[in-house]
Design an enzyme around this catalytic site. Structure first.
Site, PDB file in Angstrom:
ATOM      1  N   HIS A  17      15.172  -8.120  -6.323  1.00 24.92           N
ATOM      2  CA  HIS A  17      15.253  -9.046  -7.487  1.00 24.92           C
ATOM      3  C   HIS A  17      14.476  -8.846  -8.773  1.00 24.92           C
ATOM      4  O   HIS A  17      15.043  -8.912  -9.831  1.00 24.92           O
ATOM      5  CB  HIS A  17      14.983 -10.464  -6.759  1.00 24.92           C
ATOM      6  CG  HIS A  17      15.686 -10.942  -5.713  1.00 24.92           C
ATOM      7  ND1 HIS A  17      15.092 -11.574  -4.662  1.00 24.92           N
ATOM      8  CD2 HIS A  17      16.864 -11.226  -5.644  1.00 24.92           C
ATOM      9  CE1 HIS A  17      16.106 -12.023  -3.745  1.00 24.92           C
ATOM     10  NE2 HIS A  17      17.170 -11.682  -4.318  1.00 24.92           N
ATOM     11  N   LYS A  41      23.640 -22.107   3.335  1.00 23.38           N
ATOM     12  CA  LYS A  41      22.285 -21.675   3.941  1.00 23.38           C
ATOM     13  C   LYS A  41      21.657 -22.916   4.699  1.00 23.38           C
ATOM     14  O   LYS A  41      21.564 -23.798   3.920  1.00 23.38           O
ATOM     15  CB  LYS A  41      21.784 -20.754   2.987  1.00 23.38           C
ATOM     16  CG  LYS A  41      22.189 -19.668   2.788  1.00 23.38           C
ATOM     17  CD  LYS A  41      21.474 -18.764   1.686  1.00 23.38           C
ATOM     18  CE  LYS A  41      22.110 -17.450   1.335  1.00 23.38           C
ATOM     19  NZ  LYS A  41      21.295 -16.550   0.335  1.00 23.38           N
ATOM     20  N   ARG A  91      24.423  -5.071  -4.202  1.00 26.06           N
ATOM     21  CA  ARG A  91      23.862  -3.893  -3.499  1.00 26.06           C
ATOM     22  C   ARG A  91      24.716  -3.175  -2.677  1.00 26.06           C
ATOM     23  O   ARG A  91      24.715  -2.207  -2.390  1.00 26.06           O
ATOM     24  CB  ARG A  91      23.100  -4.660  -2.178  1.00 26.06           C
ATOM     25  CG  ARG A  91      21.912  -5.322  -2.586  1.00 26.06           C
ATOM     26  CD  ARG A  91      21.017  -6.149  -1.527  1.00 26.06           C
ATOM     27  NE  ARG A  91      22.174  -7.240  -1.265  1.00 26.06           N
ATOM     28  CZ  ARG A  91      21.795  -8.436  -0.318  1.00 26.06           C
ATOM     29  NH1 ARG A  91      20.631  -8.619   0.000  1.00 26.06           N
ATOM     30  NH2 ARG A  91      22.841  -9.216  -0.001  1.00 26.06           N
ATOM     31  N   SER A 129      16.364 -11.100   0.944  1.00 20.10           N
ATOM     32  CA  SER A 129      15.341 -12.076   1.288  1.00 20.10           C
ATOM     33  C   SER A 129      15.435 -12.390   2.881  1.00 20.10           C
ATOM     34  O   SER A 129      14.398 -12.625   3.533  1.00 20.10           O
ATOM     35  CB  SER A 129      15.782 -13.418   0.698  1.00 20.10           C
ATOM     36  OG  SER A 129      15.407 -13.245  -0.867  1.00 20.10           O
TER      37      SER A 129
END
Length: 168
Positions: A17, A41, A91, A129
């Site tokens: 990040h 989430k 990514r 994360s």
């Protein structure tokens, strides 16, 4: 002045990040890193306010970077802030598909909103994360995963009273 928003859950902010933040800060006059709540989430490791604090600490030297928190739709938040660019780090190809879909939705909601994709630096393509939380849960060394300024904060979340860490 070109204002961009880098949204995310940042739970916690990772070196990946931070890499995107630094690169986007060079490309735009003003970058707002915005902690957004992802209702898909479960409840996070850190509260939104704690995440804002962690990001502020690791971006302290970046003068054109602001940190904020919002529960609004991203398109509405961008309109409110006068931003016309969303920054998203990618990514892998799997990220691209979902991010393009979100970019099209955001543009439908706010026609002046574009999304700029910044490919992850090679050394961070594996990093998320979720990976950081898993590593911290097992007491792994986090120095290759999160900024040094917040390693203790992440580790502290997994230390329980009367149950010392393996590293003590």
């Amino acid at each position: 002045m070109k204002t961009a928003i880098y949204p995310g859950s940042f739970d916690p902010v990772t070196l990946g990040h931070l890499n995107v933040i630094k690169r986007a800060a060079q490309a735009f006059d003003r970058l707002i890193v915005c902690v957004m709540i992802n209702f898909r989430k479960s409840e996070g490791l850190f509260t939104p306010e704690e995440r804002v604090d962690l990001i502020r600490r690791v971006t302290d030297g970046l003068d054109n970077v602001e940190v904020d928190y919002s529960e609004d739709l991203l398109a509405d938040y961008a309109r409110e802030k006068g931003a016309h660019v969303i920054v998203k780090g990618l990514r892998a190809v799997s990220d691209y598909e979902s991010e393009v879909q979100m970019a099209m939705i955001n543009r439908k909601l706010y026609s002046n909103l574009d999304t700029f994709f910044i490919p992850s630096s090679e050394k961070y393509t594996y990093l998320s994360s979720t990976v950081v939380r898993e590593m911290a849960r097992y007491g792994a060394d986090l120095s290759d995963f999160v900024p040094r300024e917040i390693i203790a904060d992440v580790e502290q979340k997994y230390k329980k009273p009367n149950n010392p860490s393996k590293r003590d």
